[in-house]
Design a protein around this motif. Structure first.
Motif, PDB file in Angstrom:
ATOM      1  N   GLY A  91     184.457  73.273  40.056  1.00 39.58           N
ATOM      2  CA  GLY A  91     183.910  74.230  41.005  1.00 39.58           C
ATOM      3  C   GLY A  91     183.991  73.742  42.436  1.00 39.58           C
ATOM      4  O   GLY A  91     184.289  72.570  42.721  1.00 39.58           O
ATOM      5  N   LEU A  92     183.709  74.661  43.351  1.00 37.36           N
ATOM      6  CA  LEU A  92     183.852  74.362  44.774  1.00 37.36           C
ATOM      7  C   LEU A  92     182.872  73.300  45.242  1.00 37.36           C
ATOM      8  O   LEU A  92     183.239  72.399  46.003  1.00 37.36           O
ATOM      9  N   CYS A  93     181.612  73.387  44.822  1.00 36.21           N
ATOM     10  CA  CYS A  93     180.638  72.393  45.285  1.00 36.21           C
ATOM     11  C   CYS A  93     181.057  70.989  44.870  1.00 36.21           C
ATOM     12  O   CYS A  93     181.010  70.053  45.676  1.00 36.21           O
ATOM     13  N   ASP A  94     181.464  70.837  43.620  1.00 37.17           N
ATOM     14  CA  ASP A  94     181.897  69.530  43.139  1.00 37.17           C
ATOM     15  C   ASP A  94     183.056  69.005  43.982  1.00 37.17           C
ATOM     16  O   ASP A  94     183.105  67.817  44.326  1.00 37.17           O
ATOM     17  N   ALA A  95     183.976  69.893  44.336  1.00 38.66           N
ATOM     18  CA  ALA A  95     185.114  69.475  45.162  1.00 38.66           C
ATOM     19  C   ALA A  95     184.664  69.048  46.554  1.00 38.66           C
ATOM     20  O   ALA A  95     185.043  67.976  47.048  1.00 38.66           O
ATOM     21  N   LEU A  96     183.854  69.870  47.204  1.00 34.09           N
ATOM     22  CA  LEU A  96     183.429  69.561  48.569  1.00 34.09           C
ATOM     23  C   LEU A  96     182.683  68.241  48.656  1.00 34.09           C
ATOM     24  O   LEU A  96     182.910  67.433  49.578  1.00 34.09           O
ATOM     25  N   PHE A  97     181.801  67.986  47.698  1.00 34.40           N
ATOM     26  CA  PHE A  97     180.965  66.799  47.787  1.00 34.40           C
ATOM     27  C   PHE A  97     181.680  65.531  47.342  1.00 34.40           C
ATOM     28  O   PHE A  97     181.113  64.447  47.426  1.00 34.40           O
ATOM     29  N   ARG A  98     182.932  65.654  46.912  1.00 34.34           N
ATOM     30  CA  ARG A  98     183.753  64.457  46.732  1.00 34.34           C
ATOM     31  C   ARG A  98     183.976  63.766  48.076  1.00 34.34           C
ATOM     32  O   ARG A  98     184.317  62.582  48.130  1.00 34.34           O
ATOM     33  N   ALA A  99     183.789  64.515  49.174  1.00 32.66           N
ATOM     34  CA  ALA A  99     183.976  63.949  50.513  1.00 32.66           C
ATOM     35  C   ALA A  99     182.712  63.285  51.047  1.00 32.66           C
ATOM     36  O   ALA A  99     182.737  62.721  52.142  1.00 32.66           O
ATOM     37  N   ALA A 100     181.618  63.343  50.294  1.00 34.22           N
ATOM     38  CA  ALA A 100     180.349  62.807  50.796  1.00 34.22           C
ATOM     39  C   ALA A 100     180.411  61.311  51.069  1.00 34.22           C
ATOM     40  O   ALA A 100     179.663  60.795  51.908  1.00 34.22           O
ATOM     41  N   TRP A 172     182.058  85.129  53.871  1.00 38.40           N
ATOM     42  CA  TRP A 172     182.357  83.913  54.630  1.00 38.40           C
ATOM     43  C   TRP A 172     183.776  83.439  54.301  1.00 38.40           C
ATOM     44  O   TRP A 172     184.219  83.507  53.166  1.00 38.40           O
ATOM     45  N   GLY A 173     184.462  82.964  55.337  1.00 39.50           N
ATOM     46  CA  GLY A 173     185.810  82.454  55.168  1.00 39.50           C
ATOM     47  C   GLY A 173     185.952  81.015  55.604  1.00 39.50           C
ATOM     48  O   GLY A 173     186.894  80.327  55.199  1.00 39.50           O
ATOM     49  N   ALA A 174     185.003  80.539  56.418  1.00 37.32           N
ATOM     50  CA  ALA A 174     184.998  79.156  56.883  1.00 37.32           C
ATOM     51  C   ALA A 174     183.585  78.849  57.364  1.00 37.32           C
ATOM     52  O   ALA A 174     182.788  79.762  57.607  1.00 37.32           O
ATOM     53  N   LEU A 175     183.266  77.573  57.505  1.00 41.45           N
ATOM     54  CA  LEU A 175     181.926  77.198  57.939  1.00 41.45           C
ATOM     55  C   LEU A 175     181.952  75.838  58.606  1.00 41.45           C
ATOM     56  O   LEU A 175     182.917  75.085  58.471  1.00 41.45           O
ATOM     57  N   ARG A 176     180.886  75.561  59.330  1.00 40.42           N
ATOM     58  CA  ARG A 176     180.724  74.242  59.928  1.00 40.42           C
ATOM     59  C   ARG A 176     179.242  73.888  59.922  1.00 40.42           C
ATOM     60  O   ARG A 176     178.376  74.771  59.822  1.00 40.42           O
ATOM     61  N   MET A 177     178.968  72.599  60.050  1.00 42.44           N
ATOM     62  CA  MET A 177     177.573  72.142  60.009  1.00 42.44           C
ATOM     63  C   MET A 177     177.492  70.701  60.502  1.00 42.44           C
ATOM     64  O   MET A 177     178.504  69.973  60.468  1.00 42.44           O
ATOM     65  N   PRO A 178     176.315  70.256  60.939  1.00 44.26           N
ATOM     66  CA  PRO A 178     176.129  68.832  61.219  1.00 44.26           C
ATOM     67  C   PRO A 178     176.227  68.035  59.925  1.00 44.26           C
ATOM     68  O   PRO A 178     175.935  68.537  58.833  1.00 44.26           O
ATOM     69  N   GLY A 179     176.586  66.766  60.031  1.00 46.99           N
ATOM     70  CA  GLY A 179     176.746  65.932  58.852  1.00 46.99           C
ATOM     71  C   GLY A 179     175.479  65.788  58.036  1.00 46.99           C
ATOM     72  O   GLY A 179     175.524  65.724  56.802  1.00 46.99           O
ATOM     73  N   HIS A 180     174.326  65.752  58.701  1.00 46.59           N
ATOM     74  CA  HIS A 180     173.091  65.542  57.942  1.00 46.59           C
ATOM     75  C   HIS A 180     172.785  66.750  57.058  1.00 46.59           C
ATOM     76  O   HIS A 180     172.209  66.598  55.973  1.00 46.59           O
ATOM     77  N   ILE A 181     173.201  67.961  57.477  1.00 42.54           N
ATOM     78  CA  ILE A 181     173.005  69.134  56.618  1.00 42.54           C
ATOM     79  C   ILE A 181     173.961  69.085  55.433  1.00 42.54           C
ATOM     80  O   ILE A 181     173.593  69.446  54.304  1.00 42.54           O
ATOM     81  N   PHE A 182     175.182  68.627  55.658  1.00 43.77           N
ATOM     82  CA  PHE A 182     176.123  68.441  54.547  1.00 43.77           C
ATOM     83  C   PHE A 182     175.510  67.530  53.486  1.00 43.77           C
ATOM     84  O   PHE A 182     175.583  67.806  52.281  1.00 43.77           O
ATOM     85  N   HIS A 183     174.855  66.468  53.926  1.00 48.44           N
ATOM     86  CA  HIS A 183     174.256  65.539  52.978  1.00 48.44           C
ATOM     87  C   HIS A 183     172.974  66.107  52.361  1.00 48.44           C
ATOM     88  O   HIS A 183     172.647  65.776  51.205  1.00 48.44           O
ATOM     89  N   GLU A 184     172.256  66.960  53.090  1.00 46.72           N
ATOM     90  CA  GLU A 184     171.107  67.652  52.488  1.00 46.72           C
ATOM     91  C   GLU A 184     171.560  68.556  51.345  1.00 46.72           C
ATOM     92  O   GLU A 184     170.946  68.584  50.270  1.00 46.72           O
ATOM     93  N   LEU A 185     172.631  69.286  51.578  1.00 48.82           N
ATOM     94  CA  LEU A 185     173.175  70.163  50.536  1.00 48.82           C
ATOM     95  C   LEU A 185     173.664  69.338  49.343  1.00 48.82           C
ATOM     96  O   LEU A 185     173.459  69.717  48.182  1.00 48.82           O
ATOM     97  N   HIS A 186     174.288  68.210  49.624  1.00 49.78           N
ATOM     98  CA  HIS A 186     174.752  67.338  48.549  1.00 49.78           C
ATOM     99  C   HIS A 186     173.581  66.831  47.720  1.00 49.78           C
ATOM    100  O   HIS A 186     173.622  66.845  46.474  1.00 49.78           O
ATOM    101  N   ALA A 187     172.511  66.393  48.389  1.00 45.98           N
ATOM    102  CA  ALA A 187     171.343  65.877  47.672  1.00 45.98           C
ATOM    103  C   ALA A 187     170.710  66.966  46.804  1.00 45.98           C
ATOM    104  O   ALA A 187     170.283  66.695  45.670  1.00 45.98           O
TER     105      ALA A 187
END
Length: 251
Positions: A91-100, A172-187
Motif C-alpha cells: 500500500g501507499l502508506c507502507d511505501a511512503l514511510f520507507r523514506a522515514a 488530492w494529486g500532490a502534497l507537502r508538509m514539514p518533516g515533523h508532521i511526516f514523522h507524526e503520521l509515520h508514528a
C-alpha cells in the motif's frame, strides 16, 4: 527539501509492459542540442518536485525495479537521488514511510505519484509550507480517487477514500508538509491498530486527534496514466500548447 516518489507499484492496470510503469514514455522533450526524445511519465513529477524546491529525491522501488535506478542514477537536474526498497506490495502508506529513515524531522517533504501528470506544473509551490497541505484537482469521477472535503477557508474536514457517493469533486494529486508532521503520521501508522493502506484513512485519523491540514484548489488538470484510458488522456493533454515543458536535461 525531500521529494518522495512511491514507485514500487506493480502497474497491473496497464500491463503487460517490458519495463516499470514509471518509465512509460509519455510525450517528449527537446534536448539542448535540438534533439527530441521521449519522456518517462515519472519525469513530470520529478520536474514538479524540483520546481517546488526539492534538492533531494527518494524513490521507493520494489526489488524488481532496478530499471528505475538505471534510468535516473544518483542525480538529476541538480537534485541528489536515493533509493529505498519496499520488499512486498503493502500500500501507499507502507511505501511512503520507507523514506522515514532518510528524512529528518526538520526537513520539509513533498510527495506525488509518479504515474500521474498534472498542471499547473508549479502547483506544489502554491501550497503552505508550515502544515500538511494538499494540492487539489477537479475530476469527473472522484469515487476513483481520494476526494478531499474542505470548508470555506480551505481547512480539510475529511478525505473520502474511493467512496462511491463522494461529496467532493476535488481530489488530492500532490502534497507537502514539514518533516515533523511526516514523522507524526509515520508514528500513528505504526500503531498496531492502524497499518493503513491508503493515505486518506491515515490522515483522517490524524485529523481526528487534533491535526490540521489545508486543501488548495489550485489544480486544473490531473491524469492517471496507470490505465490505457488514462494513457490516452495524457497524450491528449500533452498535445495542448505549452504543456511539454523545457526543463534542463543535465544529470
Amino acid at each position: 527539501m525531500w521529494g518522495i516518489i512511491p514507485a514500487a507499484g506493480l502497474g497491473s492496470r496497464i500491463q503487460p509492459l517490458a519495463f516499470s510503469k514509471e518509465l512509460l514514455p509519455v510525450g517528449s522533450r527537446v534536448e539542448a542540442d535540438g534533439t527530441e526524445r521521449p519522456r518517462a511519465v515519472s519525469e513530470y513529477l520529478v520536474e514538479r518536485l524540483i520546481a517546488a524546491g526539492c534538492d533531494k529525491l527518494c524513490f521507493v522501488i520494489s526489488p524488481g525495479k532496478s530499471d528505475i535506478l538505471a534510468y535516473y542514477g544518483s542525480r538529476i537536474w541538480g537534485a541528489d537521488i536515493v533509493y529505498t526498497v519496499q520488499p512486498t506490495a503493502g500500500g501507499l502508506c507502507d511505501a511512503l514511510f520507507r523514506a522515514a529513515t532518510v528524512v529528518g524531522p526538520d526537513e520539509p517533504v513533498a510527495i506525488g505519484l509518479p504515474d500521474t501528470i498534472w498542471f499547473p506544473a508549479d502547483g506544489l509551490a502554491l501550497l503552505p509550507t508550515d502544515r500538511l497541505s494538499f494540492l487539489l484537482f477537479p475530476v469527473e469521477r472522484p469515487e476513483l480517487f481520494d476526494a478531499v472535503v474542505t470548508d470555506e477557508s480551505g481547512e480539510v474536514k475529511t478525505i473520502q477514500v474511493k467512496q462511491p457517493d463522494a461529496t467532493s469533486r476535488w481530489v488530492w494529486g500532490a502534497l507537502r508538509m514539514p518533516g515533523h508532521i511526516f514523522h507524526e503520521l509515520h508514528a500513528l501508522w505504526t500503531r498496531p491498530e492502524r497499518q493503513d493502506e491508503y493515505l486518506g484513512t491515515l490522515v483522517n485519523a490524524w485529523l481526528a486527534q487534533g491535526g490540521r491540514a489545508a486543501g488548495v484548489q489550485a489544480g486544473c488538470s490531473y491524469v492517471d496514466t496507470g490505465t490505457l484510458h488514462g494513457y490516452r488522456a495524457a497524450i491528449r493533454l500533452l498535445s495542448e500548447p505549452g504543456t511539454q515543458g523545457d526543463y534542463p536535461t543535465g544529470r
